[in-house]
Design an enzyme around this catalytic site. Sequence first.
Site, mmCIF file in Angstrom:
data_model
loop_
_atom_site.group_PDB
_atom_site.id
_atom_site.type_symbol
_atom_site.label_atom_id
_atom_site.label_comp_id
_atom_site.label_asym_id
_atom_site.label_seq_id
_atom_site.Cartn_x
_atom_site.Cartn_y
_atom_site.Cartn_z
ATOM 1 N N TYR A 1 0.821 -1.227 0.000
ATOM 2 C CA TYR A 1 0.000 0.000 0.000
ATOM 3 C C TYR A 1 0.852 1.273 0.000
ATOM 4 C CZ TYR A 1 -2.954 -3.540 2.342
ATOM 5 O OH TYR A 1 -3.611 -4.680 2.700
ATOM 6 N N TYR B 1 -2.226 -6.280 10.828
ATOM 7 C CA TYR B 1 -1.878 -6.624 9.448
ATOM 8 C C TYR B 1 -0.356 -6.678 9.249
ATOM 9 C CZ TYR B 1 -6.758 -5.253 9.247
ATOM 10 O OH TYR B 1 -8.100 -5.146 9.502
ATOM 11 N N CYS C 1 14.433 -10.229 -2.670
ATOM 12 C CA CYS C 1 14.903 -9.898 -4.014
ATOM 13 C C CYS C 1 13.847 -9.157 -4.830
ATOM 14 C CB CYS C 1 15.307 -11.168 -4.738
ATOM 15 S SG CYS C 1 16.556 -12.039 -3.826
HETATM 16 N N1 LLP Z 1 -14.969 -5.707 9.423
HETATM 17 C C1 LLP Z 1 -14.810 -6.168 8.163
HETATM 18 C C2 LLP Z 1 -15.939 -6.783 7.477
HETATM 19 C C3 LLP Z 1 -13.568 -6.031 7.543
HETATM 20 O O1 LLP Z 1 -13.413 -6.469 6.299
HETATM 21 C C4 LLP Z 1 -12.486 -5.424 8.236
HETATM 22 C C5 LLP Z 1 -11.180 -5.266 7.595
HETATM 23 C C6 LLP Z 1 -12.700 -4.991 9.557
HETATM 24 C C7 LLP Z 1 -13.954 -5.148 10.109
HETATM 25 C C8 LLP Z 1 -11.628 -4.361 10.392
HETATM 26 O O2 LLP Z 1 -11.174 -3.167 9.858
HETATM 27 P P1 LLP Z 1 -10.122 -2.283 10.692
HETATM 28 O O3 LLP Z 1 -10.800 -1.829 11.961
HETATM 29 O O4 LLP Z 1 -8.937 -3.120 10.961
HETATM 30 O O5 LLP Z 1 -9.801 -1.153 9.765
HETATM 31 N N2 LLP Z 1 -4.576 -5.207 5.231
HETATM 32 C C9 LLP Z 1 -5.035 -3.841 5.256
HETATM 33 C C10 LLP Z 1 -6.358 -3.691 5.956
HETATM 34 C C11 LLP Z 1 -7.440 -4.585 5.399
HETATM 35 C C12 LLP Z 1 -8.752 -4.465 6.125
HETATM 36 C C13 LLP Z 1 -9.688 -5.549 5.696
HETATM 37 N N3 LLP Z 1 -10.932 -5.549 6.381
HETATM 38 C C14 LLP Z 1 -3.954 -2.962 5.872
HETATM 39 O O6 LLP Z 1 -2.889 -3.480 6.226
HETATM 40 O O7 LLP Z 1 -4.115 -1.752 5.958
#
Ligand code: LLP
Length: 411
Positions: free
Chosen positions: A314, A370, A341
């Site tokens: 990202y 994450y 790499c």
């Molecule tokens: N609920 C649902 C249905 C979700 O898909 C997600 C995250 C959450 C809750 C929690 O969201 P949060 O509070 O963590 O923002 N890998 C990415 C973030 C992907 C989020 C996916 N869904 C990153 O490293 O920024």
Amino acid sequence: MLNFVDVDLYIEKIKLSDIAKKYGTAVFVYSKKKIVDNFANYKKALNKKKGLICFACKANSNGKILEILAKLGAGADTTSGGEIFRCLKAGFSASKIVYAGVGKTSEEIEYALKNKILMFNVESLEELDTINNIAAKLKAKAKIAFRINPHVDPDTHQNIATGKKGTKFGIDYNEAVEAYDYAKTKKNIIISGIHFHIGSQILDIRPYEAAAQKIQKIILQLQKNGIKIEYVNIGGGLGIAYEKWQEYLLPHELAETVLPIFDKNKKIIFEPGRSIIADAGHLLSKVIYRKFSGEKNFIIVDAGMNDLVRPALYGSYHEIVPIKKSNINNKIKTDIVGPICESGDFMGKDRTLSLLEQGDFLLIKNTGAYGFAMSSQYNSRPMLPEVLVDKDKATLIRKRGTFKDLLLNEV
Ligand code: LLP
């Protein structure tokens, strides 16, 4: 929970250099107190309202961390059979588990039903049919909420914006009422709630407010059609200040703006991931080499994009700090890169750091969410260990992977 005592950076009451010595690097380190405090902020936000705080365990699914949250009374937001399995093992009550995801397989649905989870957040009509059929086969009733895509732009990185028109998530806002009318005809379905999750790392209240208003309109229309909604699930998505200057929202600010939009008897579900665990965890890494190439400084560390993919995926920013204060004033501008790499393998670009030596340690901050959860063995690098710090006690909560692990399951 990070603070300098003299020249040394501590997490709670433990010197980070002691963790590096004891467990080696690279290693993920978490503060229990920060997790507990972050969760308490959500409890305060819910105030006396009925509802659940379902930790989005995709952000971090280490069993010990899940166990802490389960003991605090959290529920879990899951997105696969594997996540439901982990959460049950960690002590979450099935009656507090919700399950979202656009691609739930029949096996996963059956597993969730047999374990009597609270509800499915359903993302398509074909999925609803499948859940209904499997529930009939099991002589069970499946509680559902539809995940609605409210067509709101959360103003975040495009890979993590989910509530916008044109993404794969949820039921189209304009087709929501029809979907509920259809669900009402299904014998093995119990309509329980409505769900929206508009994206992640959201720093602005307005998209939440806009989405909630649209959802409330749907709820009113459903009421007219004789459909009662017990739970309103407002998803997760609250961002954190990865960069010091960033302003972010606290759970109570979200609650104060969004919850009054709904009838006060509705039960509320929050699904926070990042805002519970991101700033409770950090990646401790060691300088392997330094070099100057193509008119640039590079610091090569022992954590790579397989351990922390967020910068590569990202272009995301994580503050990087040495864990020892230097008395040398000489600073350099440098990229901090990993050993993988690929040119995309970096932890930070154009950072101004004091001169570092080979063997010095750096902390890549706010990587509790994450971070490990998205790591892999790319370049055949074993998975990193994780350490949990509680005041003056450090506990290994995941061992460092070994070369042998790399061959696991190979036939
Ligand atoms: N609920 C649902 C249905 C979700 O898909 C997600 C995250 C959450 C809750 C929690 O969201 P949060 O509070 O963590 O923002 N890998 C990415 C973030 C992907 C989020 C996916 N869904 C990153 O490293 O920024």
